[in-house]
Design a protein around this motif. Sequence first.
Motif, PDB file in Angstrom:
ATOM      1  N   ASN A 110       0.824  -1.211   0.000  1.00 52.05           N
ATOM      2  CA  ASN A 110       0.000   0.000   0.000  1.00 52.05           C
ATOM      3  C   ASN A 110       0.861   1.264   0.000  1.00 52.05           C
ATOM      4  O   ASN A 110       0.573   2.243   0.702  1.00 52.05           O
ATOM      5  N   VAL A 111       1.930   1.239  -0.784  1.00 53.25           N
ATOM      6  CA  VAL A 111       2.844   2.380  -0.860  1.00 53.25           C
ATOM      7  C   VAL A 111       2.152   3.553  -1.554  1.00 53.25           C
ATOM      8  O   VAL A 111       1.552   3.388  -2.615  1.00 53.25           O
ATOM      9  N   HIS A 112       2.251   4.726  -0.938  1.00 56.49           N
ATOM     10  CA  HIS A 112       1.693   5.950  -1.505  1.00 56.49           C
ATOM     11  C   HIS A 112       2.814   6.934  -1.821  1.00 56.49           C
ATOM     12  O   HIS A 112       3.893   6.873  -1.233  1.00 56.49           O
ATOM     13  N   GLN A 113       2.540   7.819  -2.751  1.00 56.77           N
ATOM     14  CA  GLN A 113       3.544   8.767  -3.230  1.00 56.77           C
ATOM     15  C   GLN A 113       2.989  10.178  -3.244  1.00 56.77           C
ATOM     16  O   GLN A 113       1.824  10.395  -3.574  1.00 56.77           O
ATOM     17  N   SER A 114       3.820  11.138  -2.878  1.00 54.05           N
ATOM     18  CA  SER A 114       3.482  12.546  -3.064  1.00 54.05           C
ATOM     19  C   SER A 114       4.511  13.145  -4.001  1.00 54.05           C
ATOM     20  O   SER A 114       5.711  12.859  -3.879  1.00 54.05           O
ATOM     21  N   THR A 115       4.070  13.925  -4.933  1.00 54.79           N
ATOM     22  CA  THR A 115       4.969  14.540  -5.899  1.00 54.79           C
ATOM     23  C   THR A 115       5.700  15.704  -5.257  1.00 54.79           C
ATOM     24  O   THR A 115       5.087  16.562  -4.625  1.00 54.79           O
ATOM     25  N   GLY A 116       7.018  15.710  -5.404  1.00 55.73           N
ATOM     26  CA  GLY A 116       7.809  16.776  -4.826  1.00 55.73           C
ATOM     27  C   GLY A 116       7.570  18.103  -5.535  1.00 55.73           C
ATOM     28  O   GLY A 116       7.180  18.151  -6.703  1.00 55.73           O
ATOM     29  N   GLU A 117       7.784  19.194  -4.819  1.00 53.73           N
ATOM     30  CA  GLU A 117       7.637  20.521  -5.385  1.00 53.73           C
ATOM     31  C   GLU A 117       8.973  20.976  -5.973  1.00 53.73           C
ATOM     32  O   GLU A 117      10.010  20.860  -5.340  1.00 53.73           O
ATOM     33  N   GLY A 118       8.926  21.504  -7.182  1.00 48.56           N
ATOM     34  CA  GLY A 118      10.156  21.974  -7.819  1.00 48.56           C
ATOM     35  C   GLY A 118      11.095  20.824  -8.086  1.00 48.56           C
ATOM     36  O   GLY A 118      10.738  19.846  -8.748  1.00 48.56           O
ATOM     37  N   ASP A 119      12.320  20.927  -7.533  1.00 46.69           N
ATOM     38  CA  ASP A 119      13.329  19.895  -7.738  1.00 46.69           C
ATOM     39  C   ASP A 119      13.288  18.823  -6.659  1.00 46.69           C
ATOM     40  O   ASP A 119      14.135  17.922  -6.639  1.00 46.69           O
ATOM     41  N   GLU A 120      12.345  18.907  -5.735  1.00 47.79           N
ATOM     42  CA  GLU A 120      12.286  17.941  -4.645  1.00 47.79           C
ATOM     43  C   GLU A 120      11.866  16.571  -5.172  1.00 47.79           C
ATOM     44  O   GLU A 120      10.934  16.436  -5.971  1.00 47.79           O
ATOM     45  N   ALA A 121      12.559  15.533  -4.722  1.00 48.48           N
ATOM     46  CA  ALA A 121      12.264  14.171  -5.165  1.00 48.48           C
ATOM     47  C   ALA A 121      10.942  13.699  -4.563  1.00 48.48           C
ATOM     48  O   ALA A 121      10.509  14.191  -3.517  1.00 48.48           O
ATOM     49  N   PRO A 122      10.274  12.734  -5.211  1.00 43.22           N
ATOM     50  CA  PRO A 122       9.019  12.205  -4.669  1.00 43.22           C
ATOM     51  C   PRO A 122       9.231  11.623  -3.272  1.00 43.22           C
ATOM     52  O   PRO A 122      10.302  11.107  -2.950  1.00 43.22           O
ATOM     53  N   LEU A 123       8.193  11.697  -2.461  1.00 40.44           N
ATOM     54  CA  LEU A 123       8.212  11.160  -1.104  1.00 40.44           C
ATOM     55  C   LEU A 123       7.261   9.965  -1.057  1.00 40.44           C
ATOM     56  O   LEU A 123       6.151  10.034  -1.578  1.00 40.44           O
ATOM     57  N   PHE A 124       7.710   8.869  -0.433  1.00 40.61           N
ATOM     58  CA  PHE A 124       6.921   7.646  -0.395  1.00 40.61           C
ATOM     59  C   PHE A 124       6.585   7.282   1.048  1.00 40.61           C
ATOM     60  O   PHE A 124       7.375   7.500   1.961  1.00 40.61           O
ATOM     61  N   ARG A 125       5.400   6.699   1.224  1.00 34.90           N
ATOM     62  CA  ARG A 125       4.950   6.296   2.560  1.00 34.90           C
ATOM     63  C   ARG A 125       4.534   4.839   2.553  1.00 34.90           C
ATOM     64  O   ARG A 125       3.811   4.378   1.668  1.00 34.90           O
ATOM     65  N   LEU A 126       4.983   4.116   3.572  1.00 29.24           N
ATOM     66  CA  LEU A 126       4.563   2.734   3.827  1.00 29.24           C
ATOM     67  C   LEU A 126       3.655   2.744   5.051  1.00 29.24           C
ATOM     68  O   LEU A 126       4.126   2.895   6.179  1.00 29.24           O
ATOM     69  N   PRO A 127       2.333   2.626   4.870  1.00 33.56           N
ATOM     70  CA  PRO A 127       1.432   2.612   6.019  1.00 33.56           C
ATOM     71  C   PRO A 127       1.657   1.362   6.877  1.00 33.56           C
ATOM     72  O   PRO A 127       1.889   0.270   6.356  1.00 33.56           O
ATOM     73  N   PHE A 128       1.565   1.538   8.178  1.00 35.87           N
ATOM     74  CA  PHE A 128       1.752   0.392   9.064  1.00 35.87           C
ATOM     75  C   PHE A 128       0.551  -0.535   9.022  1.00 35.87           C
ATOM     76  O   PHE A 128      -0.602  -0.094   8.933  1.00 35.87           O
ATOM     77  N   LYS A 129       0.811  -1.838   9.111  1.00 34.33           N
ATOM     78  CA  LYS A 129      -0.219  -2.831   9.372  1.00 34.33           C
ATOM     79  C   LYS A 129       0.453  -3.968  10.142  1.00 34.33           C
ATOM     80  O   LYS A 129       1.658  -4.226   9.970  1.00 34.33           O
ATOM     81  N   PRO A 130      -0.269  -4.658  11.004  1.00 34.48           N
ATOM     82  CA  PRO A 130       0.335  -5.658  11.889  1.00 34.48           C
ATOM     83  C   PRO A 130       1.100  -6.766  11.179  1.00 34.48           C
ATOM     84  O   PRO A 130       2.070  -7.301  11.732  1.00 34.48           O
ATOM     85  N   ASP A 131       0.698  -7.121   9.944  1.00 35.62           N
ATOM     86  CA  ASP A 131       1.387  -8.193   9.228  1.00 35.62           C
ATOM     87  C   ASP A 131       2.843  -7.848   8.910  1.00 35.62           C
ATOM     88  O   ASP A 131       3.626  -8.734   8.562  1.00 35.62           O
ATOM     89  N   LEU A 132       3.234  -6.581   9.006  1.00 39.99           N
ATOM     90  CA  LEU A 132       4.590  -6.169   8.661  1.00 39.99           C
ATOM     91  C   LEU A 132       5.563  -6.293   9.834  1.00 39.99           C
ATOM     92  O   LEU A 132       6.755  -6.036   9.683  1.00 39.99           O
ATOM     93  N   ILE A 133       5.065  -6.719  10.986  1.00 37.98           N
ATOM     94  CA  ILE A 133       5.918  -6.863  12.169  1.00 37.98           C
ATOM     95  C   ILE A 133       6.884  -8.040  12.000  1.00 37.98           C
ATOM     96  O   ILE A 133       6.502  -9.124  11.572  1.00 37.98           O
ATOM     97  N   GLY A 134       8.150  -7.789  12.351  1.00 36.00           N
ATOM     98  CA  GLY A 134       9.146  -8.862  12.334  1.00 36.00           C
ATOM     99  C   GLY A 134       9.557  -9.277  13.730  1.00 36.00           C
ATOM    100  O   GLY A 134       9.867 -10.435  13.980  1.00 36.00           O
ATOM    101  N   ASN A 135       9.578  -8.321  14.661  1.00 36.88           N
ATOM    102  CA  ASN A 135       9.908  -8.597  16.057  1.00 36.88           C
ATOM    103  C   ASN A 135       8.712  -8.194  16.918  1.00 36.88           C
ATOM    104  O   ASN A 135       8.505  -7.020  17.186  1.00 36.88           O
ATOM    105  N   PRO A 136       7.911  -9.176  17.365  1.00 39.69           N
ATOM    106  CA  PRO A 136       6.717  -8.839  18.140  1.00 39.69           C
ATOM    107  C   PRO A 136       7.033  -8.462  19.587  1.00 39.69           C
ATOM    108  O   PRO A 136       6.152  -7.992  20.302  1.00 39.69           O
ATOM    109  N   ILE A 137       8.275  -8.650  20.022  1.00 41.62           N
ATOM    110  CA  ILE A 137       8.634  -8.339  21.404  1.00 41.62           C
ATOM    111  C   ILE A 137       8.815  -6.842  21.592  1.00 41.62           C
ATOM    112  O   ILE A 137       8.338  -6.258  22.563  1.00 41.62           O
TER     113      ILE A 137
END
Length: 313
Positions: free
Chosen positions: A192-219
Amino acid sequence: MSLFNDTERLQWVHAFIAGIPYARASNMQVTAASQNHATLAMPACGDWTGDAERQLTHPGVLTVLADTACGVAVGTALDVMEPFATLDLRMDYLRPAVADCELICHAECHRLSRSVAFVRGEIRQPGQDEVLATVQATFMRATASARREPAGAPKPGRASAEVKPQEASKPLPPTVTPALKPGVSPYVDYLNVHQSTGEGDEAPLFRLPFKPDLIGNPILPALHGGVLAGFAETAMVLHLVSTMGLSDGTPPRGVDFSIDYLRSARPVDTFAQATTIRQGSRVALVQVTVWQDDQTKPVATARGHFLLPRDQA
């Protein structure tokens, strides 16, 4: 003297994998384990496809499997169980992995010092003699394993599946869209990666929303290191797609990828921004920074070489 015999070691490996939410979600299975060695298999899944048109598996899927297998190999090498965490990991992609086919990673902990474990491995697919990818990784031994207790964190004893996301302090700008059209890359859809377009020369910014299935260390809890790597790889590919205008063409293909883990990633939204270090006629070198609440305190940095489409190079 080791506290493990082969039977106890195999029991530990199965329990270790069963305790990782991402490993359960991806249905990873232990097919073999002995001292210093581990073999894991990941069944085919439509969500793991990175290039739907060419029916190729996303390289981030290989990285997640490799990171997990390397961690299991470290566990089998220890005489007394202790915490450990990935310091860095490097992937070399020798040939593409086809979608809808199982992936198998064999990892070996070939050196165990007082502080660091050194691991190497190979990824293959059934029916093929050729290696798809190789991995080199190092792990820090005796890392902290105490559960974090920041504001809003889950209370001790709560099951990992109930872990709730904390609010990230840095939201994306208002103009946010899915990074790709649905179906182009099912793995990007899965994350569910989302992208925002950078302004001017700024590179795109990407977001990885959290969800419980992405946990690797549950402790702790913490995101799976392989998930961070997969997100970083995705951000680099999408950065090239965006900055080079490749949205309607063949996406760049990974040649190699390396990531350094600077701190564990909490169960919150995660951000990434990439920079093209060098773009040649056939290959581009890209670097990415991955962070959560504070961009000045990254959780990981990564870099990789990508083979550019011939008609775009």
